[in-house]
Design a protein around this motif. Structure first.
Motif, PDB file in Angstrom:
ATOM      1  N   GLY A 329       0.800  -1.214   0.000  1.00 36.20           N
ATOM      2  CA  GLY A 329       0.000   0.000   0.000  1.00 36.20           C
ATOM      3  C   GLY A 329       0.833   1.263   0.000  1.00 36.20           C
ATOM      4  N   CYS A 330       0.248   2.320   0.530  1.00 35.50           N
ATOM      5  CA  CYS A 330       0.887   3.638   0.520  1.00 35.50           C
ATOM      6  C   CYS A 330       1.283   4.052   1.931  1.00 35.50           C
ATOM      7  CB  CYS A 330      -0.067   4.672  -0.079  1.00 35.50           C
ATOM      8  SG  CYS A 330      -1.656   4.788   0.769  1.00 35.50           S
ATOM      9  N   ALA A 331       1.984   5.168   2.025  1.00 35.48           N
ATOM     10  CA  ALA A 331       2.495   5.640   3.308  1.00 35.48           C
ATOM     11  C   ALA A 331       1.366   5.992   4.268  1.00 35.48           C
ATOM     12  CB  ALA A 331       3.382   6.869   3.096  1.00 35.48           C
ATOM     13  N   MET A 332       1.634   5.802   5.556  1.00 37.93           N
ATOM     14  CA  MET A 332       0.693   6.216   6.599  1.00 37.93           C
ATOM     15  C   MET A 332       0.569   7.742   6.592  1.00 37.93           C
ATOM     16  SD  MET A 332      -0.389   3.512   8.315  1.00 37.93           S
ATOM     17  CE  MET A 332      -0.680   3.854  10.049  1.00 37.93           C
ATOM     18  N   PRO A 333      -0.561   8.276   7.051  1.00 39.04           N
ATOM     19  CA  PRO A 333      -0.712   9.732   7.116  1.00 39.04           C
ATOM     20  C   PRO A 333       0.441  10.388   7.872  1.00 39.04           C
ATOM     21  CG  PRO A 333      -2.810   8.666   7.544  1.00 39.04           C
ATOM     22  CD  PRO A 333      -1.779   7.581   7.490  1.00 39.04           C
ATOM     23  N   TYR A 334       0.845  11.553   7.413  1.00 39.11           N
ATOM     24  CA  TYR A 334       1.923  12.363   7.971  1.00 39.11           C
ATOM     25  C   TYR A 334       3.318  11.789   7.682  1.00 39.11           C
ATOM     26  CZ  TYR A 334      -2.136  13.864  10.688  1.00 39.11           C
ATOM     27  OH  TYR A 334      -3.381  14.275  11.067  1.00 39.11           O
ATOM     28  N   CYS A 335       3.390  10.694   6.911  1.00 39.49           N
ATOM     29  CA  CYS A 335       4.675  10.040   6.663  1.00 39.49           C
ATOM     30  C   CYS A 335       4.971   9.967   5.167  1.00 39.49           C
ATOM     31  CB  CYS A 335       4.673   8.628   7.264  1.00 39.49           C
ATOM     32  SG  CYS A 335       4.395   8.626   9.051  1.00 39.49           S
ATOM     33  N   GLU A 336       6.221   9.662   4.855  1.00 40.79           N
ATOM     34  CA  GLU A 336       6.661   9.538   3.466  1.00 40.79           C
ATOM     35  C   GLU A 336       7.405   8.219   3.274  1.00 40.79           C
ATOM     36  OE1 GLU A 336       8.499  13.452   1.920  1.00 40.79           O
ATOM     37  OE2 GLU A 336       8.814  13.516   4.099  1.00 40.79           O
ATOM     38  N   LEU A 337       7.262   7.659   2.078  1.00 37.57           N
ATOM     39  CA  LEU A 337       8.038   6.494   1.665  1.00 37.57           C
ATOM     40  C   LEU A 337       8.739   6.823   0.356  1.00 37.57           C
ATOM     41  CD1 LEU A 337       5.422   3.612   2.167  1.00 37.57           C
ATOM     42  CD2 LEU A 337       7.265   4.242   3.744  1.00 37.57           C
ATOM     43  N   ARG A 338       9.920   6.281   0.159  1.00 39.44           N
ATOM     44  CA  ARG A 338      10.577   6.392  -1.144  1.00 39.44           C
ATOM     45  C   ARG A 338      11.499   5.196  -1.332  1.00 39.44           C
ATOM     46  NH1 ARG A 338      15.837   8.615  -1.718  1.00 39.44           N
ATOM     47  NH2 ARG A 338      16.811   9.209   0.258  1.00 39.44           N
ATOM     48  N   ILE A 339      11.822   4.919  -2.583  1.00 38.56           N
ATOM     49  CA  ILE A 339      12.731   3.822  -2.928  1.00 38.56           C
ATOM     50  C   ILE A 339      14.072   4.439  -3.305  1.00 38.56           C
ATOM     51  CG2 ILE A 339      13.131   1.836  -4.415  1.00 38.56           C
ATOM     52  CD1 ILE A 339      10.707   1.541  -2.581  1.00 38.56           C
ATOM     53  N   ALA A 340      15.089   4.126  -2.523  1.00 37.29           N
ATOM     54  CA  ALA A 340      16.415   4.708  -2.726  1.00 37.29           C
ATOM     55  C   ALA A 340      17.370   3.698  -3.340  1.00 37.29           C
ATOM     56  CB  ALA A 340      16.976   5.195  -1.391  1.00 37.29           C
ATOM     57  N   ASP A 341      18.374   4.206  -4.039  1.00 34.75           N
ATOM     58  CA  ASP A 341      19.455   3.364  -4.537  1.00 34.75           C
ATOM     59  C   ASP A 341      20.073   2.640  -3.337  1.00 34.75           C
ATOM     60  OD1 ASP A 341      21.994   2.413  -5.390  1.00 34.75           O
ATOM     61  OD2 ASP A 341      22.050   3.908  -6.980  1.00 34.75           O
ATOM     62  N   ALA A 342      20.164   1.320  -3.407  1.00 36.79           N
ATOM     63  CA  ALA A 342      20.661   0.534  -2.275  1.00 36.79           C
ATOM     64  C   ALA A 342      22.107   0.866  -1.913  1.00 36.79           C
ATOM     65  CB  ALA A 342      20.532  -0.959  -2.585  1.00 36.79           C
ATOM     66  N   GLU A 343      22.838   1.474  -2.844  1.00 36.69           N
ATOM     67  CA  GLU A 343      24.233   1.838  -2.580  1.00 36.69           C
ATOM     68  C   GLU A 343      24.421   3.339  -2.381  1.00 36.69           C
ATOM     69  OE1 GLU A 343      26.281  -0.581  -2.110  1.00 36.69           O
ATOM     70  OE2 GLU A 343      24.767  -2.054  -2.717  1.00 36.69           O
ATOM     71  N   ASN A 344      23.360   4.109  -2.612  1.00 34.68           N
ATOM     72  CA  ASN A 344      23.439   5.569  -2.489  1.00 34.68           C
ATOM     73  C   ASN A 344      22.086   6.101  -2.035  1.00 34.68           C
ATOM     74  OD1 ASN A 344      23.808   8.317  -2.677  1.00 34.68           O
ATOM     75  ND2 ASN A 344      23.952   8.362  -4.922  1.00 34.68           N
ATOM     76  N   ALA A 345      21.926   6.249  -0.721  1.00 32.66           N
ATOM     77  CA  ALA A 345      20.632   6.606  -0.149  1.00 32.66           C
ATOM     78  C   ALA A 345      20.110   7.954  -0.629  1.00 32.66           C
ATOM     79  CB  ALA A 345      20.721   6.612   1.377  1.00 32.66           C
ATOM     80  N   GLY A 346      20.985   8.803  -1.118  1.00 30.12           N
ATOM     81  CA  GLY A 346      20.551  10.111  -1.574  1.00 30.12           C
ATOM     82  C   GLY A 346      19.881  10.097  -2.934  1.00 30.12           C
ATOM     83  N   ARG A 347      19.978   8.985  -3.639  1.00 28.05           N
ATOM     84  CA  ARG A 347      19.406   8.886  -4.984  1.00 28.05           C
ATOM     85  C   ARG A 347      18.105   8.091  -4.952  1.00 28.05           C
ATOM     86  NH1 ARG A 347      20.172   4.761  -9.083  1.00 28.05           N
ATOM     87  NH2 ARG A 347      19.474   5.543 -11.116  1.00 28.05           N
TER      88      ARG A 347
END
Length: 507
Positions: A329-347
């Motif tokens: 599903g999707c993120a809980m209210p007031y929260c965020e989810l994202r998929i990051a590069d496993a070797e570079n969290a900033g991407r």
């Protein structure tokens, strides 16, 4: 929104009074009765010298006493330290020494193993649940019977430490995830909001109370007036009987629980018509099994995802939204989810591509107790938290979990995800339950091994299982060997422990 966990029981008693709240251990409790018991235990703990900021460990099986203890500790402004009942006395000793607990509330069967902890830690009191005298321990029922008045409600900040929940420690010593009062309350409230759990609902659950999934059900009960039918341990026949007996509207469980229920011959004779929806979390669940559950239960099965470090759920499907099987599903209210590069969290990874799931928001832990190094490894400076789960995100911002990052199998240079093989195995008509681990291989580095539990009365061969997998999986993904077993190692929640599968190799 309440400020701290200790305010929840009195608020529930005021709002729901004599409505039935809890059925557990053969007893029934209204919200007012629960609050009365919580006040009495809080008074008894205060008389023992416990107060605001002190840490109290809960080491007991599911029971009404566990729930009362949880809220009684919070009522004092003390910090709750719930621990898994599967922990050994040595592991409990490590936890209480690590966090500096001043008291332990435990099941009678656990007392003998932990009595010596008072000599090597800051623990001053050990309280035994029940009324039978236990040498070296204080009677829990005696605390209630004494009816010592609880002190005035403390002034506790919402962002202060409310609980310390230790992780399983599969890759080393357990780590204590520190949760604020706000995180625990918000997660319980938003779980009920997303699932529309309310005073008309009756929930049957055998999830262990120390686990965060069970915690959101418990806090939801107290905050939203939901009735909770709590089982001490999971038994598929007992669960089916209680759904029918209490006309339950919701059942919560992990995938293994549903698989055992599907394999129970009592299922066909059970009346589950009262169920309006069911929820599953803890591990990914094959879509074929989800569909089988919906057909057998006559109710939608909705997936959720969470972890200790976020005080409960981080994603789920809203009840009135689209239920995407195979997605958390999707993120809980007031929260965020994202998929990051496993070797570079900033991407951030493009839509549909695999990366590490990261979460940010007020439910994220304060850090690991006394472990700034592990905290820095897990929490990025901008608030994003590493989950260790690999997944993808679709155009609707819904997440599909691929697998745990540490469980991935690297075979001949290819990434193989155990969960993908388990989903394929779940479609086999003879398979009741499966788990996939990895074996070292001189040529390919690692290979996949499947451990299969067959359905009652079913028969199958290793070659048939492998051939079945090849019908839907690329050759490099298929298990190279199959072992038929009676069961697989699981945590107290029923979550399969892939890192323990190797112990079956000698069986």
């Amino acid at each position: 929104m309440l400020d701290h966990i200790g305010q929840i029981p009195a608020n529930a008693a005021q709002r729901f009074a004599n409505r039935e709240a809890l059925i557990a251990g053969g007893r029934r409790f209204t919200f007012a009765e629960l609050n009365g018991l919580i006040e009495a235990v809080a008074g008894g703990l205060s008389r023992l010298g416990l107060g605001q900021g002190d840490i109290v460990t809960l080491y007991a099986a599911n029971s009404w006493e566990w729930i009362v203890s949880y809220f009684a500790v919070a009522r004092l402004g003390a910090v709750i330290n719930p621990v898994n009942t599967m922990l050994t006395p040595a592991e409990v000793e490590y936890v209480v020494k690590d966090c500096g607990a001043k008291a332990i509330i435990a099941s009678p069967d656990k007392i003998a193993g932990i009595l010596g902890v008072t000599e090597v830690s800051s623990v001053q009191s050990i309280i035994a649940i029940g009324d039978a005298p236990v040498a070296g321990a204080i009677s829990f029922d005696g605390l209630i019977a004494a009816r010592h008045p609880a002190p005035p409600p403390p002034d506790v900040a919402a962002d202060s430490l409310g609980s310390i929940a230790y992780t399983s420690g599969t890759t080393g010593q357990p780590k204590g995830a520190m949760q604020s009062h706000r995180a625990v309350i918000l997660n319980g409230a938003m779980t009920s909001q997303m699932h529309m759990r309310g005073a008309d609902d009756i929930v049957v659950s055998a999830l262990p109370c120390p686990h965060v999934y069970a915690n959101v059900l418990m806090t939801g009960m107290m905050m939203c007036g939901t009735k909770l039918v709590l089982h001490e341990r999971f038994d598929s026949a007992a669960v089916l009987a209680d759904i029918e007996r209490h006309s339950a509207t919701i059942f919560d469980g992990v995938p293994a629980m549903y698989m055992y229920i599907l394999n129970n011959p009592d299922l066909k004779q059970s009346d589950l018509s009262s169920l309006r929806r069911c929820y599953v979390g803890g591990q990914t669940m094959p879509v074929t099994v989800m569909e089988a559950v919906e057909a057998a239960f006559g109710a939608p099965l909705i997936e959720l995802w969470g972890m200790t470090e976020i005080a409960g759920l981080g994603a789920t499907h809203p009840l009135l939204g689209r239920n995407k099987h195979g997605s958390i599903g999707c993120a809980m209210p007031y929260c965020e989810l994202r998929i990051a590069d496993a070797e570079n969290a900033g991407r951030t990874m493009p839509r549909g591509e695999v990366g590490e799931l990261m979460v940010r928001g007020p439910i994220v832990m304060m850090g690991y107790f006394g472990d700034p190094e592990k905290t820095r490894e897990t929490l990025e400076p901008d608030g994003w938290m590493h989950t260790g789960d690999l997944g993808t995100m679709d155009v609707d911002n819904c997440v599909n979990i691929v697998d745990r990052k540490k469980d991935m199998i690297l075979t001949g240079g290819y990434n193989v995800y155990p969960a993908e093989i388990e989903r394929a195995l779940a479609a086999h008509p003879a398979v009741a339950l499966s788990a996939v681990g990895k074996l070292p291989d001189a040529v390919k580095g690692e290979i996949a091994k499947a451990y299969v539990v067959l359905k009652e009365g079913a028969a199958c061969t290793e070659d048939e299982i492998i051939a079945f997998c090849r019908e839907t999986l690329a050759a490099y993904k298929c298990p190279r060997t199959v072992q038929f077993v009676k069961d697989v190692p699981k945590t107290s929640t029923g979550k399969i422990m892939r890192r323990e599968l190797y112990k079956l190799d000698q069986g």
